[in-house]
Design a protein around this motif. Sequence first.
Motif, PDB file in Angstrom:
ATOM      1  N   ALA A 115     -28.627 -27.097 -58.600  1.00  0.00           N
ATOM      2  CA  ALA A 115     -27.243 -26.708 -58.917  1.00  0.00           C
ATOM      3  C   ALA A 115     -27.281 -25.613 -59.969  1.00  0.00           C
ATOM      4  N   HIS A 116     -26.379 -24.642 -59.827  1.00  0.00           N
ATOM      5  CA  HIS A 116     -26.337 -23.506 -60.746  1.00  0.00           C
ATOM      6  C   HIS A 116     -24.878 -23.135 -61.015  1.00  0.00           C
ATOM      7  N   LEU A 117     -24.531 -22.977 -62.282  1.00  0.00           N
ATOM      8  CA  LEU A 117     -23.176 -22.604 -62.682  1.00  0.00           C
ATOM      9  C   LEU A 117     -23.183 -21.166 -63.190  1.00  0.00           C
ATOM     10  N   GLU A 118     -22.336 -20.326 -62.583  1.00  0.00           N
ATOM     11  CA  GLU A 118     -22.244 -18.936 -63.020  1.00  0.00           C
ATOM     12  C   GLU A 118     -20.867 -18.373 -62.685  1.00  0.00           C
ATOM     13  N   ASP A 119     -20.264 -17.713 -63.653  1.00  0.00           N
ATOM     14  CA  ASP A 119     -18.971 -17.038 -63.468  1.00  0.00           C
ATOM     15  C   ASP A 119     -17.896 -17.941 -62.891  1.00  0.00           C
ATOM     16  N   GLY A 120     -17.881 -19.215 -63.315  1.00  0.00           N
ATOM     17  CA  GLY A 120     -16.845 -20.142 -62.876  1.00  0.00           C
ATOM     18  C   GLY A 120     -17.073 -20.765 -61.522  1.00  0.00           C
ATOM     19  N   PHE A 121     -18.263 -20.547 -60.940  1.00  0.00           N
ATOM     20  CA  PHE A 121     -18.591 -21.144 -59.650  1.00  0.00           C
ATOM     21  C   PHE A 121     -19.844 -21.997 -59.790  1.00  0.00           C
ATOM     22  N   LEU A 122     -19.761 -23.216 -59.299  1.00  0.00           N
ATOM     23  CA  LEU A 122     -20.915 -24.093 -59.214  1.00  0.00           C
ATOM     24  C   LEU A 122     -21.463 -23.986 -57.804  1.00  0.00           C
ATOM     25  N   ARG A 123     -22.755 -23.676 -57.687  1.00  0.00           N
ATOM     26  CA  ARG A 123     -23.430 -23.618 -56.379  1.00  0.00           C
ATOM     27  C   ARG A 123     -24.445 -24.740 -56.326  1.00  0.00           C
ATOM     28  N   VAL A 124     -24.283 -25.607 -55.352  1.00  0.00           N
ATOM     29  CA  VAL A 124     -25.247 -26.681 -55.120  1.00  0.00           C
ATOM     30  C   VAL A 124     -25.985 -26.307 -53.842  1.00  0.00           C
ATOM     31  N   ILE A 125     -27.304 -26.147 -53.966  1.00  0.00           N
ATOM     32  CA  ILE A 125     -28.139 -25.733 -52.842  1.00  0.00           C
ATOM     33  C   ILE A 125     -28.887 -26.960 -52.320  1.00  0.00           C
ATOM     34  N   LEU A 126     -28.703 -27.254 -51.046  1.00  0.00           N
ATOM     35  CA  LEU A 126     -29.358 -28.387 -50.399  1.00  0.00           C
ATOM     36  C   LEU A 126     -30.299 -27.837 -49.326  1.00  0.00           C
ATOM     37  N   PRO A 127     -31.594 -27.756 -49.622  1.00  0.00           N
ATOM     38  CA  PRO A 127     -32.536 -27.233 -48.621  1.00  0.00           C
ATOM     39  C   PRO A 127     -32.591 -28.152 -47.403  1.00  0.00           C
ATOM     40  N   LYS A 128     -32.468 -27.554 -46.233  1.00  0.00           N
ATOM     41  CA  LYS A 128     -32.494 -28.332 -44.995  1.00  0.00           C
ATOM     42  C   LYS A 128     -33.909 -28.826 -44.720  1.00  0.00           C
ATOM     43  N   LYS A 129     -33.985 -30.002 -44.124  1.00  0.00           N
ATOM     44  CA  LYS A 129     -35.287 -30.510 -43.685  1.00  0.00           C
ATOM     45  C   LYS A 129     -35.722 -29.681 -42.494  1.00  0.00           C
ATOM     46  N   SER A 130     -36.965 -29.266 -42.535  1.00  0.00           N
ATOM     47  CA  SER A 130     -37.464 -28.508 -41.391  1.00  0.00           C
ATOM     48  C   SER A 130     -37.890 -29.501 -40.311  1.00  0.00           C
ATOM     49  N   PRO A 131     -37.614 -29.152 -39.081  1.00  0.00           N
ATOM     50  CA  PRO A 131     -38.005 -30.077 -38.013  1.00  0.00           C
ATOM     51  C   PRO A 131     -39.526 -30.191 -37.989  1.00  0.00           C
ATOM     52  N   ARG A 132     -39.987 -31.381 -37.923  1.00  0.00           N
ATOM     53  CA  ARG A 132     -41.442 -31.591 -37.891  1.00  0.00           C
ATOM     54  C   ARG A 132     -41.918 -31.430 -36.456  1.00  0.00           C
ATOM     55  N   ARG A 133     -42.828 -30.513 -36.322  1.00  0.00           N
ATOM     56  CA  ARG A 133     -43.389 -30.266 -34.999  1.00  0.00           C
ATOM     57  C   ARG A 133     -44.856 -30.693 -35.013  1.00  0.00           C
ATOM     58  N   ARG A 134     -45.239 -31.204 -33.923  1.00  0.00           N
ATOM     59  CA  ARG A 134     -46.613 -31.646 -33.798  1.00  0.00           C
ATOM     60  C   ARG A 134     -47.087 -31.307 -32.401  1.00  0.00           C
ATOM     61  N   ARG A 135     -48.207 -30.695 -32.373  1.00  0.00           N
ATOM     62  CA  ARG A 135     -48.783 -30.370 -31.072  1.00  0.00           C
ATOM     63  C   ARG A 135     -49.494 -31.607 -30.545  1.00  0.00           C
ATOM     64  N   VAL A 136     -49.233 -31.906 -29.318  1.00  0.00           N
ATOM     65  CA  VAL A 136     -49.860 -33.064 -28.683  1.00  0.00           C
ATOM     66  C   VAL A 136     -50.883 -32.531 -27.676  1.00  0.00           C
ATOM     67  N   ASP A 137     -52.118 -32.905 -27.887  1.00  0.00           N
ATOM     68  CA  ASP A 137     -53.176 -32.483 -26.954  1.00  0.00           C
ATOM     69  C   ASP A 137     -53.090 -33.311 -25.675  1.00  0.00           C
ATOM     70  N   VAL A 138     -53.312 -32.642 -24.584  1.00  0.00           N
ATOM     71  CA  VAL A 138     -53.281 -33.296 -23.281  1.00  0.00           C
ATOM     72  C   VAL A 138     -54.707 -33.683 -22.924  1.00  0.00           C
ATOM     73  N   GLU A 139     -54.907 -34.933 -22.630  1.00  0.00           N
ATOM     74  CA  GLU A 139     -56.218 -35.415 -22.230  1.00  0.00           C
ATOM     75  C   GLU A 139     -56.368 -35.295 -20.728  1.00  0.00           C
ATOM     76  N   THR A 140     -57.562 -35.013 -20.318  1.00  0.00           N
ATOM     77  CA  THR A 140     -57.840 -34.983 -18.893  1.00  0.00           C
ATOM     78  C   THR A 140     -58.954 -35.957 -18.582  1.00  0.00           C
ATOM     79  N   THR A 141     -58.984 -36.445 -17.368  1.00  0.00           N
ATOM     80  CA  THR A 141     -60.039 -37.374 -16.973  1.00  0.00           C
ATOM     81  C   THR A 141     -60.926 -36.787 -15.923  1.00  0.00           C
TER      82      THR A 141
END
Length: 141
Positions: A115-141
Amino acid sequence: MQTTPRRNAIPDPFQGEPRGELFGDPGDALSSDRWQPAIDVFETEETLVVRAEIPGLRGEDLRVRIDGDVLHVSGVRTLPKEPGVRRLHRMEIAFGPFERTVRIQVPFERERVSAHLEDGFLRVILPKKSPRRRRVDVETT
């Protein structure tokens, strides 16, 4: 049925003084005995931003907290001392306690909120969660 007029929960700074009756009820600027600052909520690629218009407040007058997915912004704007005032002609600026709550609909990183206060404005910054990506290896037989 007799009704009692609603008493304003905000203390009258001019109570007991001749100008007290001119201070009156702050009226529309209050909601449930508290004034409410205007807010904007917008999203960027990486953050959600809540901006509140709160001129006349210092950082120590504010409290920002997160409870689950709800952001609470509260504080008190005190009436400035104006020495030598003899008569009030108009009183439109609301003073006293306020609270705004915003339900956050976007997953965010609670530990990185700032949160930051400047010139009469309060700004609250909420960083978004980044989508968790995971590569899934494909097994072959």
